[in-house]
Motif scaffolding. Structure first.
Motif, PDB file in Angstrom:
ATOM      1  N   ASP A 142      38.338  44.176  21.427  1.00 16.31           N
ATOM      2  CA  ASP A 142      39.610  44.848  21.178  1.00 16.31           C
ATOM      3  C   ASP A 142      40.169  45.485  22.441  1.00 16.31           C
ATOM      4  N   LYS A 143      39.276  45.774  23.369  1.00 14.20           N
ATOM      5  CA  LYS A 143      39.699  46.534  24.545  1.00 14.20           C
ATOM      6  C   LYS A 143      38.793  46.170  25.711  1.00 14.20           C
ATOM      7  N   ARG A 144      39.421  46.125  26.881  1.00 13.74           N
ATOM      8  CA  ARG A 144      38.634  45.903  28.093  1.00 13.74           C
ATOM      9  C   ARG A 144      39.290  46.665  29.220  1.00 13.74           C
ATOM     10  N   GLN A 145      38.465  47.325  30.023  1.00  7.09           N
ATOM     11  CA  GLN A 145      39.018  48.145  31.102  1.00  7.09           C
ATOM     12  C   GLN A 145      38.607  47.603  32.451  1.00  7.09           C
ATOM     13  N   GLY A 146      39.556  47.713  33.392  1.00  9.06           N
ATOM     14  CA  GLY A 146      39.267  47.402  34.775  1.00  9.06           C
ATOM     15  C   GLY A 146      39.640  48.600  35.619  1.00  9.06           C
ATOM     16  N   GLN A 147      39.878  48.335  36.874  1.00 13.05           N
ATOM     17  CA  GLN A 147      40.280  49.426  37.758  1.00 13.05           C
ATOM     18  C   GLN A 147      41.757  49.714  37.551  1.00 13.05           C
ATOM     19  N   ARG A 148      42.076  50.831  36.959  1.00 13.95           N
ATOM     20  CA  ARG A 148      43.451  51.278  36.648  1.00 13.95           C
ATOM     21  C   ARG A 148      44.139  50.434  35.599  1.00 13.95           C
ATOM     22  N   VAL A 149      43.522  49.391  35.100  1.00  9.67           N
ATOM     23  CA  VAL A 149      44.140  48.555  34.078  1.00  9.67           C
ATOM     24  C   VAL A 149      43.262  48.468  32.836  1.00  9.67           C
ATOM     25  N   THR A 150      43.956  48.378  31.701  1.00  8.99           N
ATOM     26  CA  THR A 150      43.279  48.225  30.423  1.00  8.99           C
ATOM     27  C   THR A 150      44.029  47.182  29.624  1.00  8.99           C
ATOM     28  N   VAL A 151      43.314  46.283  28.991  1.00 11.34           N
ATOM     29  CA  VAL A 151      43.951  45.317  28.108  1.00 11.34           C
ATOM     30  C   VAL A 151      43.494  45.620  26.683  1.00 11.34           C
ATOM     31  N   LEU A 152      44.457  45.632  25.784  1.00  7.95           N
ATOM     32  CA  LEU A 152      44.188  45.857  24.373  1.00  7.95           C
ATOM     33  C   LEU A 152      44.595  44.617  23.589  1.00  7.95           C
ATOM     34  N   LEU A 153      43.769  44.241  22.648  1.00 10.14           N
ATOM     35  CA  LEU A 153      44.039  43.074  21.821  1.00 10.14           C
ATOM     36  C   LEU A 153      44.033  43.480  20.355  1.00 10.14           C
ATOM     37  N   ASN A 154      45.113  43.199  19.676  1.00  7.12           N
ATOM     38  CA  ASN A 154      45.209  43.456  18.244  1.00  7.12           C
ATOM     39  C   ASN A 154      45.387  42.118  17.547  1.00  7.12           C
ATOM     40  N   LYS A 155      44.302  41.596  17.026  1.00  5.09           N
ATOM     41  CA  LYS A 155      44.347  40.261  16.426  1.00  5.09           C
ATOM     42  C   LYS A 155      45.078  40.264  15.087  1.00  5.09           C
ATOM     43  N   PRO A 171      50.312  33.215  40.751  1.00 11.41           N
ATOM     44  CA  PRO A 171      49.768  34.194  39.800  1.00 11.41           C
ATOM     45  C   PRO A 171      48.412  34.717  40.262  1.00 11.41           C
ATOM     46  N   GLN A 172      48.257  36.016  40.176  1.00 11.54           N
ATOM     47  CA  GLN A 172      47.018  36.678  40.594  1.00 11.54           C
ATOM     48  C   GLN A 172      46.323  37.256  39.366  1.00 11.54           C
ATOM     49  N   PHE A 173      45.087  36.885  39.164  1.00 16.20           N
ATOM     50  CA  PHE A 173      44.316  37.368  38.020  1.00 16.20           C
ATOM     51  C   PHE A 173      44.184  38.892  38.050  1.00 16.20           C
ATOM     52  N   ILE A 174      44.429  39.511  36.896  1.00 20.23           N
ATOM     53  CA  ILE A 174      44.254  40.959  36.785  1.00 20.23           C
ATOM     54  C   ILE A 174      43.054  41.278  35.905  1.00 20.23           C
ATOM     55  N   ILE A 175      43.116  40.813  34.667  1.00 22.43           N
ATOM     56  CA  ILE A 175      42.080  41.138  33.713  1.00 22.43           C
ATOM     57  C   ILE A 175      42.139  40.143  32.564  1.00 22.43           C
ATOM     58  N   ASP A 176      41.022  39.941  31.901  1.00 21.27           N
ATOM     59  CA  ASP A 176      40.995  39.033  30.758  1.00 21.27           C
ATOM     60  C   ASP A 176      40.270  39.695  29.584  1.00 21.27           C
ATOM     61  N   ILE A 177      40.426  39.071  28.429  1.00 20.90           N
ATOM     62  CA  ILE A 177      39.745  39.578  27.242  1.00 20.90           C
ATOM     63  C   ILE A 177      39.514  38.428  26.273  1.00 20.90           C
ATOM     64  N   ARG A 178      38.380  38.441  25.622  1.00 25.53           N
ATOM     65  CA  ARG A 178      38.086  37.423  24.620  1.00 25.53           C
ATOM     66  C   ARG A 178      38.399  37.969  23.231  1.00 25.53           C
ATOM     67  N   SER A 179      38.556  37.078  22.303  1.00 23.61           N
ATOM     68  CA  SER A 179      39.042  37.483  20.982  1.00 23.61           C
ATOM     69  C   SER A 179      38.016  38.288  20.193  1.00 23.61           C
ATOM     70  N   ASN A 180      36.786  38.343  20.659  1.00 29.44           N
ATOM     71  CA  ASN A 180      35.788  39.150  19.964  1.00 29.44           C
ATOM     72  C   ASN A 180      35.771  40.602  20.461  1.00 29.44           C
TER      73      ASN A 180
END
Lengths: 114, 113
Positions: free
Chosen positions: A55-68, A44-53
């Motif tokens: 909602d959104k985090r952006q990297g290069q060409r990638v975005t992670v969205l969190l809906n708690k 497994p290769q790390f892409i991106i992470d996000i903490r629960s505080n």
């Protein structure tokens, strides 16, 4: 028991399109989430992470969205390329009593069509 | 960029034999992990290791499994008497501190015949 799981086992997209990979988690105490990419025969290769505080985090060409509210996590890949073809896993860390171990979802196979 | 390395890349063994899988974590890391992935399935946690002792283990990590950090660089997983169902990819991971993201090695494919 608590679990992390993915909605779609396979996602096919055209090269250049945006990809969205989804993940549902059931442990509301989870406070840290990670997306990993796994190519065939590799770790497994790390892409991106996000903490629960967040909602959104952006990297290069990638975005992670969190809906708690609905315990849902997504990975968006912009302008998908053939090299993005892989299995994508979400993973959870930091759940109550879970220590530092990662709990992985079942994975989504992303196929990029030329 | 520093990487976690694992050897061998592929290990074939007979049922009942002992195997040792080796990992070299990133040099300044303090926390070490073993995971396994049965073909086509998700990655599963086996054990975490810190300060020369096991900090957490899963129900998979029974008495047949053991881990060791024999020197300042290697981190090993031993399976004493392999079973057919031990066939899987085994991944080592490490982190510098407890709040950090785990970085994985390339894995060892274990085939038990």
């Amino acid at each position: 028991g608590e679990s992390v799981g993915l909605h779609l086992p396979t996602l096919s997209v055209q090269e250049g399109d945006n990809s969205i990979i989804n993940c549902a988690y059931s442990n509301s105490a989870s406070d840290y989430f990670i997306w990993y990419k796994q190519e065939s025969g590799k770790g497994p290769q790390f892409i991106i992470d996000i903490r629960s505080n967040m909602d959104k985090r952006q990297g290069q060409r990638v975005t992670v969205l969190l809906n708690k509210t609905v315990k849902h996590l997504s990975l968006q890949i912009a302008a998908t390329q053939p090299g993005d073809s892989a299995v994508y896993f979400c993973a959870e860390k930091g759940a109550a009593g879970g220590g530092n171990k990662l709990t992985f979802g079942t994975g989504t196979q992303l196929k990029v069509e030329l | 960029e520093p990487e976690v390395t694992q050897t061998p890349s592929h290990q074939v063994t007979q049922m009942g034999q002992e195997v040792i899988l080796r990992c070299v974590p990133i040099s300044n890391h303090l926390y070490f992990y073993w995971y396994r992935q049965i073909l086509g399935q998700k990655v599963e946690f086996l054990v975490s290791f810190y300060n020369n002792e096991i900090s957490e283990k899963s129900e998979i990590f029974d008495d047949q499994f053991s881990v060791e950090r024999p020197d300042g660089s290697n981190f090993t997983l031993k399976i004493r008497s392999t079973k057919l169902e031990d066939s899987a990819m085994y991944f080592c991971a490490s982190i510098p501190g407890v709040a950090d993201t785990q970085y994985f090695g390339p894995g060892t494919r274990l085939t038990v015949l």
